[in-house]
Write a protein that holds these residues in place. Structure first.
Motif, short mmCIF file in Angstrom:
data_model
loop_
_atom_site.label_atom_id
_atom_site.label_comp_id
_atom_site.label_asym_id
_atom_site.label_seq_id
_atom_site.Cartn_x
_atom_site.Cartn_y
_atom_site.Cartn_z
N ASP A 165 1.01 -1.39 0.12
CA ASP A 165 0.11 0.09 0.28
C ASP A 165 0.84 1.23 0.14
N GLU A 166 0.61 1.98 -1.10
CA GLU A 166 1.91 3.24 -1.00
C GLU A 166 1.80 4.33 -0.21
N PHE A 167 0.45 4.30 0.56
CA PHE A 167 -0.02 5.36 2.30
C PHE A 167 1.01 4.51 2.76
N ARG A 181 4.13 16.78 4.53
CA ARG A 181 3.76 16.21 3.61
C ARG A 181 3.52 16.80 2.58
N LEU A 185 5.05 14.74 -0.91
CA LEU A 185 4.24 14.20 -2.17
C LEU A 185 5.04 15.12 -3.59
N LYS A 237 4.31 8.45 -11.29
CA LYS A 237 2.93 8.76 -11.50
C LYS A 237 3.57 9.71 -13.30
N SER A 244 1.35 9.46 -4.58
CA SER A 244 -0.42 10.07 -5.59
C SER A 244 -0.70 11.35 -4.36
N GLY A 246 -3.66 11.79 -3.95
CA GLY A 246 -5.01 11.72 -2.74
C GLY A 246 -6.00 12.61 -2.06
N GLY A 247 -6.02 13.73 -3.02
CA GLY A 247 -7.11 14.68 -2.85
C GLY A 247 -6.36 15.18 -1.67
N LYS A 249 -5.62 14.22 0.88
CA LYS A 249 -6.79 13.61 2.17
C LYS A 249 -6.04 12.34 3.14
N GLN A 250 -4.68 12.23 3.14
CA GLN A 250 -3.70 12.02 4.21
C GLN A 250 -4.38 11.70 5.38
N GLN A 253 -6.65 8.89 5.84
CA GLN A 253 -6.23 7.76 5.66
C GLN A 253 -5.78 7.85 7.77
#
Length: 284
Positions: A165-167, A181, A185, A237, A244, A246-247, A249-250, A253
């Motif tokens: 899982d990349e996250f 963050r 990114l 990417k 990513s 991801g909008g 929204k880490q 998550q």
């Protein structure tokens, strides 16, 4: 032909009219642009940020000023520059402080003070009263607390064992390096070198500006071989970045991951740094 805006007023007696005229002349002699004093403070602030501050600050900071402009419009509404003084501004700042933290209130007040000093320098207000206004209010109790060493180890072991899982790799990298963050990114393949990362950019959810928060934020961070190899396995990417967005929204998550691992979130709803999980968390 020059269009000159004049200020006029009627008075019940000639004496009062003469006194007012004298006051206007005195103000004019001091370089005061009285015609602008009927402008509302909200309008002045908005014009000021788009004409002056837009060229003085980074895009992300400018957007912060734009958001503050909405706050000022809600607070001051139709109050004109000529009606401003330290009492009026203090009352409005105190009103704002009732529903916001002392830190947030202070940040808004700093912008108000800067604009008022500019208004005074340009002759739109007759007194430099900004220094008299103070930040008041209480600091709310900290919502975010550090994880215990036991919970930290549990989280680290989990993300290390589930790199598919990349996250999880993103969280692992944050724990290992303390990077923000936006800095995480912004990692590209060219940012990586053997067992290290060049931190040169940061991604923002509100701006296309990728510059770091400060010049001192430019640095290189070391990572161990295991983490380095995990990052290299993540496909780059189409936009050139490794992770990513991801909008953005880490935070959500991360909250879900902590719940899954039965780790108490301590009301952590918004996190600025993943590294703050072991340090002291701050709001995003």
């Amino acid at each position: 032909m020059v269009n000159i805006k004049k200020i006029s007023q009627t008075f019940p007696t000639k004496r009062e009219a003469n006194l007012w005229a004298l006051e206007m002349e005195l103000a004019k002699g001091e370089g005061k642009e009285l015609a602008h004093r009927t402008t509302t403070f909200a309008d002045f602030f908005e014009n000021w940020i788009y004409l002056v501050k837009v060229n003085d600050v980074k895009e992300t900071t400018f957007q912060n000023y734009v958001r503050t402009s909405g706050t000022i419009r809600n607070l001051f509404q139709d109050i004109q520059l000529k009606h401003l003084n330290d009492i009026v501004v203090q009352k409005k700042v105190d009103e704002y402080a009732k529903t916001h933290s002392r830190k947030t209130t202070h940040e808004v007040l700093l912008k108000i003070k800067t604009s008022l000093r500019d208004a005074y320098a340009r002759g739109y207000i007759t007194n430099d009263f900004a220094r008299l206004v103070k930040t008041r209010g209480e600091n709310p109790p900290k919502r975010n607390k550090a994880l215990s060493i036991t919970d930290f180890k549990k989280l680290r072991n989990y993300v290390l064992q589930h790199p598919e899982d990349e996250f999880n790799v993103l969280v692992l990298l944050a724990l290992e390096t303390g990077m923000r963050r936006g800095e995480l990114l912004a990692i590209r393949s060219e940012s990586l070198y053997e067992y290290g990362i060049e931190v040169r950019h940061s991604i923002s959810p509100t701006s296309g500006d990728t510059s770091l928060k400060t010049q001192n934020a430019k640095r290189d961070v070391s990572i161990n071989k295991e983490v380095y190899e995990l990052i290299r396995k993540i496909p780059v990417k189409e936009n050139g970045f490794i992770f990513s967005f991801g909008g953005f929204k880490q935070s959500e998550q991360l909250a879900e991951l902590l719940t899954e691992l039965d780790i108490k979130k301590n009301d952590v709803s918004r996190i600025k740094r993943y590294a703050c999980i072991i340090l002291v968390c701050t709001r995003y």
